[in-house]
Enzyme design. Sequence first.
Site, PDB file in Angstrom:
ATOM      1  N   ARG A 191     -12.143 -11.707   5.492  1.00 58.85           N
ATOM      2  CA  ARG A 191     -11.506 -11.419   4.199  1.00 58.85           C
ATOM      3  C   ARG A 191     -11.488 -12.647   3.302  1.00 58.85           C
ATOM      4  NH1 ARG A 191      -6.401 -12.192   2.123  1.00 58.85           N
ATOM      5  NH2 ARG A 191      -5.450 -12.793   4.118  1.00 58.85           N
TER       6      ARG A 191
ATOM      7  N   LYS B 279       9.558   0.690   9.774  1.00 60.78           N
ATOM      8  CA  LYS B 279       9.965   0.469  11.163  1.00 60.78           C
ATOM      9  C   LYS B 279      11.264  -0.338  11.242  1.00 60.78           C
ATOM     10  CE  LYS B 279       7.186  -1.997  13.837  1.00 60.78           C
ATOM     11  NZ  LYS B 279       6.089  -2.306  14.761  1.00 60.78           N
TER      12      LYS B 279
ATOM     13  N   ASP C 291       0.617  -0.453  15.026  1.00 59.00           N
ATOM     14  CA  ASP C 291       1.085   0.902  15.331  1.00 59.00           C
ATOM     15  C   ASP C 291       0.195   1.984  14.714  1.00 59.00           C
ATOM     16  OD1 ASP C 291       3.280  -0.363  16.549  1.00 59.00           O
ATOM     17  OD2 ASP C 291       4.393  -0.384  14.672  1.00 59.00           O
TER      18      ASP C 291
ATOM     19  N   GLU D  29      -8.595 -20.536  -4.742  1.00 59.66           N
ATOM     20  CA  GLU D  29      -8.475 -20.648  -3.294  1.00 59.66           C
ATOM     21  C   GLU D  29      -9.864 -20.721  -2.671  1.00 59.66           C
ATOM     22  OE1 GLU D  29      -4.172 -18.448  -2.663  1.00 59.66           O
ATOM     23  OE2 GLU D  29      -5.939 -17.415  -1.960  1.00 59.66           O
TER      24      GLU D  29
ATOM     25  N   THR E 293       3.680  -7.707   3.303  1.00 59.42           N
ATOM     26  CA  THR E 293       3.605  -7.940   1.848  1.00 59.42           C
ATOM     27  C   THR E 293       4.548  -9.052   1.424  1.00 59.42           C
ATOM     28  OG1 THR E 293       2.951  -5.660   1.395  1.00 59.42           O
ATOM     29  CG2 THR E 293       3.941  -6.875  -0.420  1.00 59.42           C
TER      30      THR E 293
ATOM     31  N   ALA F 169       0.836  -1.216   0.000  1.00 53.82           N
ATOM     32  CA  ALA F 169       0.000   0.000   0.000  1.00 53.82           C
ATOM     33  C   ALA F 169       0.864   1.257   0.000  1.00 53.82           C
ATOM     34  CB  ALA F 169      -0.938  -0.005   1.209  1.00 53.82           C
TER      35      ALA F 169
ATOM     36  N   HIS G  17      -5.862 -17.781  10.187  1.00 50.59           N
ATOM     37  CA  HIS G  17      -5.574 -18.675   9.058  1.00 50.59           C
ATOM     38  C   HIS G  17      -5.649 -20.099   9.587  1.00 50.59           C
ATOM     39  CE1 HIS G  17      -3.767 -20.585   5.625  1.00 50.59           C
ATOM     40  NE2 HIS G  17      -3.807 -19.436   4.978  1.00 50.59           N
TER      41      HIS G  17
ATOM     42  N   ALA H 157       3.323 -12.658   1.865  1.00 52.54           N
ATOM     43  CA  ALA H 157       2.083 -13.149   1.246  1.00 52.54           C
ATOM     44  C   ALA H 157       2.402 -14.230   0.217  1.00 52.54           C
ATOM     45  CB  ALA H 157       1.345 -11.980   0.584  1.00 52.54           C
TER      46      ALA H 157
ATOM     47  N   GLY I 111       0.093 -16.510  -1.178  1.00 48.77           N
ATOM     48  CA  GLY I 111      -0.979 -16.911  -2.090  1.00 48.77           C
ATOM     49  C   GLY I 111      -0.947 -16.220  -3.436  1.00 48.77           C
TER      50      GLY I 111
ATOM     51  N   ARG J 251     -12.294 -19.390   5.317  1.00 47.38           N
ATOM     52  CA  ARG J 251     -11.303 -19.581   6.380  1.00 47.38           C
ATOM     53  C   ARG J 251     -11.901 -19.678   7.778  1.00 47.38           C
ATOM     54  NH1 ARG J 251      -6.563 -15.415   4.365  1.00 47.38           N
ATOM     55  NH2 ARG J 251      -5.828 -16.777   2.720  1.00 47.38           N
TER      56      ARG J 251
ATOM     57  N   HIS K 214      -4.100 -14.232  11.409  1.00 42.41           N
ATOM     58  CA  HIS K 214      -3.544 -14.052  10.065  1.00 42.41           C
ATOM     59  C   HIS K 214      -3.783 -12.671   9.474  1.00 42.41           C
ATOM     60  CE1 HIS K 214      -2.083 -15.142   6.151  1.00 42.41           C
ATOM     61  NE2 HIS K 214      -3.243 -14.948   5.579  1.00 42.41           N
TER      62      HIS K 214
END
Length: 529
Positions: A382, A37, A218, A115, A45, A18, A239, A48, A50, A286, A347
């Site tokens: 999600r 950080k 944060d 998926e 990212t 993002a 997950h 990931a 999948g 999920r 997850h």
Amino acid sequence: MSRQSHSTDVLVIGSGAAGLTAALTLAQQRTVTVLAKGPLTSGSTAWAQGGIAAVLDAGDTFEDHIRDTRVAGAGLNRRETVEFVIERAPKAIARLVELGVPFNADGASLHLTREGGHSHRRIVHVNDATGWAVQAALLKACEANPNITLLPDHSCIDLVTGRNEERYSGSGRVWGAYALDGATGRVQVYRARATIMASGGAGRVYQFSTAPRGATGDGIAMAWRAGARVSNMEMMQFHPTCLYNLEVKNFLITEAVRGEGGQLKHPVTGHRFMPDYDPRAELAPRDVVARAIDDQIKRFGLDYVHLDISHMPPEFVKEHFPTIHEKLLGLGIDMTKEPIPVVPAQHYTCGGILVGLDARTDLPGLWAAGECTESGLHGANRLASNSLLECFVFGEAAGRDILECWDRLYDPPAIREWDESRVTDSDEEVVIKQNWTEIRRFMWNYVGIVRTTKRLERAAHRIRMLTDEIEDYYGHFRVTTDLIELRNLLQCADLIVQSALKRHESRGLHFILDYPNTDLVARDTVLVP
């Protein structure tokens, strides 16, 4: 201006999909400073496995993808957001191809996998390490752009608002952030006309999580303290299949293993149990699969269950899951011949800072994108592979909106420097470690996959006791990254528990034994500071 103050057109907090997408969008016209950080690749990212969901298959439609997203989200999604994101998915994929992401291909077209929760094959991927390839391509493009400054090892403490202006203002306007520079140990002021929060989720609130070490909520905590509303924080996705191994923490076994034929079995009897819980078996969403595994573990006193794909041809398994296959071989497990021990783990944070389609928050001068937000896309759960997609679409939306309203944004005023005159170096790091462990343990036991009002109230009681202790500690000692994270972790735990106590129904990821039914009308849980 002092050496402790830096100015930039736009400040981006977070160096994941993002944040970097927003930076690339803005850098065509503006200067951008990106704060990470830890290392620039330490966000979610890169983890990931999948892929990215997009309608690219001949038989697939936007309407199908929208329906699948809303079914998984248990009706809590905002339809306009779901449409907004899904209709922009093919273009987002095209931009990534332009940036050089080496997606798997079938001849001239991209290879699509399927998926859980998806009615079609629509996941573009780079083997089983999509996030890493995307992160690398975005970073390479940002590093090559002279308008983008990337600063790793900067822990943001709080947003700079009107309260921090040298001439105090109650405007609530955001002018950047205070950040601890890891190299110097000093707190710096990063001033900007516009700030984008892209700091990721709050997974580390839980004892077992697939999230990276830095996912301590944060940005959510900072925005809340600055006065922004947060929404649906009770919707924490677990997950279903994280590797159970006492040496290796947080290794995820992707959903696609079930998508390509993997079966969940009782580790002693070998019974395949998912058909007992849901007609979709291993391809159920999920939340359903995680609750089924949780039930098996609790009912039979197990440490884990088995995920078995050894009935498929060995070459097929190695070709589809090279990263996982190699990792497991190093641990003495050959997934082509034997089952994988798995447990559920936190997850994904479906709730977060409330944003509109323009990625604006409640606070003037602050935009937000990615896992730290609640945009209305995910609802109560999600859908697999919609997360990276949200990052690209909302990262770009934030950048575009800032460029469009640039002339109405002002240069930041003089900001007060960070005051360290009344604090000392901590001599009690053990306090931080103890509190961190305690929060993660009671959140896992009391605010996990299955909840009760009594357990939630116990968690709330622990949080009240710890809040005084941590605030006292924060007031007396110099900030460290560990202390900043602990303060934010506790704040997010509080937001999750407050939200969970407000929802008197079971919906999606929020399953509470006192209220097993789902209300007819879906309502967001919105907390106001």
